[in-house]
Structures are given as C-alpha cells and as structure tokens.
Scaffold this active site. Sequence first.
Site, PDB file in Angstrom:
ATOM      1  N   SER A  19       0.840  -1.197   0.000  1.00 16.05           N
ATOM      2  CA  SER A  19       0.000   0.000   0.000  1.00 16.05           C
ATOM      3  C   SER A  19       0.873   1.243   0.000  1.00 16.05           C
ATOM      4  O   SER A  19       2.068   1.169   0.264  1.00 16.05           O
ATOM      5  CB  SER A  19      -0.893   0.005   1.247  1.00 16.05           C
ATOM      6  OG  SER A  19      -0.101   0.369   2.373  1.00 16.05           O
ATOM      7  N   LYS A  20       0.231   2.388  -0.252  1.00 14.78           N
ATOM      8  CA  LYS A  20       1.025   3.615  -0.279  1.00 14.78           C
ATOM      9  C   LYS A  20       1.564   3.953   1.107  1.00 14.78           C
ATOM     10  O   LYS A  20       2.628   4.533   1.242  1.00 14.78           O
ATOM     11  CB  LYS A  20       0.225   4.779  -0.864  1.00 14.78           C
ATOM     12  CG  LYS A  20      -1.019   5.164  -0.108  1.00 14.78           C
ATOM     13  CD  LYS A  20      -1.702   6.329  -0.796  1.00 14.78           C
ATOM     14  CE  LYS A  20      -2.941   6.742  -0.032  1.00 14.78           C
ATOM     15  NZ  LYS A  20      -3.630   7.862  -0.654  1.00 14.78           N
ATOM     16  N   ARG A  21       0.843   3.540   2.138  1.00 18.26           N
ATOM     17  CA  ARG A  21       1.313   3.795   3.500  1.00 18.26           C
ATOM     18  C   ARG A  21       2.536   2.930   3.827  1.00 18.26           C
ATOM     19  O   ARG A  21       3.354   3.313   4.659  1.00 18.26           O
ATOM     20  CB  ARG A  21       0.199   3.552   4.533  1.00 18.26           C
ATOM     21  CG  ARG A  21      -0.996   4.457   4.350  1.00 18.26           C
ATOM     22  CD  ARG A  21      -0.691   5.921   4.707  1.00 18.26           C
ATOM     23  NE  ARG A  21      -1.766   6.781   4.217  1.00 18.26           N
ATOM     24  CZ  ARG A  21      -1.615   8.060   3.877  1.00 18.26           C
ATOM     25  NH1 ARG A  21      -0.437   8.646   3.962  1.00 18.26           N
ATOM     26  NH2 ARG A  21      -2.633   8.762   3.442  1.00 18.26           N
ATOM     27  N   ASP A  22       2.656   1.759   3.188  1.00 17.51           N
ATOM     28  CA  ASP A  22       3.852   0.927   3.414  1.00 17.51           C
ATOM     29  C   ASP A  22       5.091   1.709   3.036  1.00 17.51           C
ATOM     30  O   ASP A  22       6.110   1.642   3.707  1.00 17.51           O
ATOM     31  CB  ASP A  22       3.822  -0.342   2.544  1.00 17.51           C
ATOM     32  CG  ASP A  22       2.794  -1.323   3.017  1.00 17.51           C
ATOM     33  OD1 ASP A  22       2.586  -1.400   4.237  1.00 17.51           O
ATOM     34  OD2 ASP A  22       2.191  -2.002   2.172  1.00 17.51           O
TER      35      ASP A  22
END
Length: 512
Positions: free
Chosen positions: A264-267
């Site tokens: 994910s982009k948060r990763d």
Amino acid sequence: MDKPVRVRFAPSPTGPLHIGGVRTALYNYLFARKHGGQFILRIEDTDQGRYVEGAEQYITDALHWCGIHPDESPDSGGEYGPYRQSERKEMYKTYARKLVESGHAYYAFDTPEELEDMRNSKQAQGVHSPTYNAETRSEMRNSLTLSSPDSMDLIARGMPYVVRLKVDPNEAITFTDAIREEVTFNSSELDDKVLLKADGMPTYHLANVVDDHLMKISHVIRGEEWLSSTAHHVLLYRAFGFEDMPTFAHLPLILKPTGKGKLSKRDGQKLGIPVFPLRWEDSDPANRFDGFKDVGFLPEAVLNFLAFLGWSPGTEQEIFSLEELVEAFDLKRVSKGGARFDYDKAKWYNQQYIKEQADPHLAATLQPWIDQSAHDIDPVILTDVCRLMKERVEVLPQIIEDGYYFFTDDIEYDEKTTKKKFKEGVEQCLFDINEAVQNLEDWSAEALQTEVKTIIEHHELGLGAILPLLRLSMAGTLKGPDLFDMIILKGKSVFNKRLLSFISYAKALTNA
Ligand code: GLU
C-alpha cells in the site's frame, strides 16, 4: 494473433499512480509492441466523488518519465477518442438505455434509506452480505416491480434513478484468462450492478466495457483486483451482443516487502521506500510521497525491476533494455501468485544501470541534487567524480552525498579507524609522501602509486599501515574510490592541505 492487437491502460485519476499501475502500463506496452499493436491510455474519470486534481497530469508525467509512450491518449488523440471518459458521458446513457430496452437492465428508484432497510431486514433473516440481486430486486422499487407507466411517471417527475444490470441466477460465467486459464463464476453470486448512476454518470463497469468495445480493445491486461468484475463484464458483452470480447489477463498482486498482504502507499511511508514513480503532494501534508525518481532511480532501472515483478523470462538474464523486454515478454510467463516488492532488488537494478551510464550524462542527471546540496559542486570535476563513484552507489544522490569530500575540504574523519591506524612512526613517512607528491612530474595514478609505494617500502612499513591513513586524509573513511584516482583528481595542493589537517587531527586524537 487473428485480430489486431490493441491494449489499453485505463487508470482512474483518483490520486498518484501507484507503482503497480506503472507495472500494468508496462505489461500492456510490452505486449502491444511485441505484437505490433497499439497501446492506448484511457482516463477513467467518471467517478466525480473520487476525482483528484492533478492526478491525470501525474499519470501522464509518470508514463513519460518511464518512457512508456501511448499511441493514443487524451494528449495525443487518436481515431477512437475522446480518451477521457468524462468527455464521452452522453454516449454511455445511450448504451444504458439500449440495455433497458432489450430487457437486460432496468431502472431502480430505491432511496438510500430503502436500500438500507432491505440490507437490515435480510441480515435479520440471516443473509450474510445482502445485495441487490435476482432475489431481492422483486421486493424493491424498480421498473421490474412497477408497471411501465408508473416507472415512466416517476422518471418524468424527476425521481432520481439508477440503471441496474439484470443478472439472471444460476448461470455459469466462464472466460479464459491468459494468465489464470479458465475462470468460472456462478451468476447467483453476483449482484445487479449499477450501470448508470443517479447523476447520469456511468459506473466503471458500463464505461469500461462500452469503451473497450468501441476502442476495439483486443486484450484487457489489468490487476488481479479486477478479476471478479470480469464476470459482470462478460455479462455486459453478452447483453449488448458485442461479439468482440477481449482476451483477459489479470496480473498478480504486488505484495509488501514481507510478502504478506498487498503493498500500500502507507507501506512506502512506513518503510521509507518509494511506491510511486514520481513525487506526489497535495493539500494534506500526510499525502506527500517521494517517488523513485526523487530518491535517485533511473527510469530504465525501474522498468527492468517492474518487469520482473510478476514475470520472468525463464532464463538467467536479469538485465533487459526496453527493446529486449519487448522481445522477451510473454503473458504465459506471468505468474499467478503475488509478487513480493523487494526494494533491495530495485536498488540492485539501479546500481547496474547507474554504472553503465556515460559520465557526462550521469553528471547532468544529478542536477536536482546539486541544486539542493550544501556544498559548492564544482562542475569541472563532477564528470570525473561520477566516473569514480558510479560503481559504488545504489541511488543517484549517493554520488554527491557519499562523495561529498570531492567538493569540500571539511572532512569528517572516522575516529575509530584513525585511532587504530595512526601509530608511532607513521608521521615521517606521511611527510615524505607529501613531499614526493608535491614534486611528482608525471601526474598519473600509476606514477603516483609507484612513488608512494617506494616511500612506504623505504620506511620499512607495510602498505596496510600507510595507505589507510592517506585514504582517511582524503575522504575521512576507508570506503570510496581508488585512493590514487582521488588524489590525482583533487591535485597536489588539496592533497597537501588535507594530509596536514589530518595529521594534526590524528595527533590531537591520539595525543601523539
Ligand atoms: N479504471 C480502472 C482502474 O483504475 C481500470 C481497470 C481496468 O483496467 O479495467 O484501474
């Protein structure tokens, strides 16, 4: 391949294009080029609630940076345009109407509250996740339960309505996926998807299928998350009577570096690694992401890395130019299982590409980091610095950051190594070396090396006793390019200055 190959990359401009999206674009591009076909960029911007300003430009810029150039697109136009779905709005209504007329779709007038009531009452009866489908539609307010005049009357009175696909139960929906082979869904598991929303905009399903048909798309190559939608798409092809259903190919998910779950982009933020091609920022400071470009990747390296995220050529070869990828690419060699996003591998690819770059080109690529650098970067030596440093960096700014000592005399010495190496008896040898260096006529790395070694031998010292000290004086660390190359590049007076500074530092440190 019997019909001309036409593939499309169809992103929705709902935010920055994720690296997985770039991979989808790349695979489409490779497939098109391999088969002499066309690669189309279509912007699917019908969901006004999720539209994000700047996202379309980001998509265009990202593809451009990667060198994936569409044959047809909103910018370049083409025979089947417009390529932005919001500009095709009216057409979808006509298609939705056709389906209502042929009995494959119907008008539904249910209010949000009525839909909620239906879900609650079904749940109370033990239905796990109730949907609007063959079973529930008979209890709802739609053109199948109301008489035709009543429906028309509601529409005439401006009652908001949606158009839903009428999915008949108990039908096997089978299609062949180029990666997953035969895939079958039972229509009883599908809901009556909304095709046209109350605001007159089509949903993804309607617009996507109509456009794939009108744009004569031969192969739909997209992420695995769309696999379940394909069942509805097959029904739509049947309902419209379109006989040109494309071949589907659903690409494997890109997994987190741990291999567990979708990336994910948060990763990216959590792990401090890029998951977007370019920088993205919007009004929310939490939404600032550096891309592969910003952290110092070359686009060729990113493409090579992405090509291997879910595909393999079946040989040992790992480095592929774009042309070679086109040649080697085959949907049959795309894996079904998720592909782990291995950032170390990405850096390895970048390293391979950086060291193959021509020095002047590399120097020019460094401009953004030169602009930001605290040091005064001497453009005269930058190309040579690139030559010396390029073998030992994984990302571009490391050339300047790790090699800062090429641009300043303010050296940060490795204290531990200095203490270990600055022993009694070395000082005179260092002075003698300095003198010899100052007098050296043949200013080449070879001559310098011979001279320095002769002096060390003369002092009856080992190379390991002195060379590390020379290195520390020039670079502050034992890491870095060849010592003699560094001295030659910086010149006699810098060598003199740095050696003397280092000796006084080392003496103070060791109380010698
Ligand atoms: N608009 C969809 C997306 O954002 C397209 C999926 C497809 O390729 O059909 O990915």
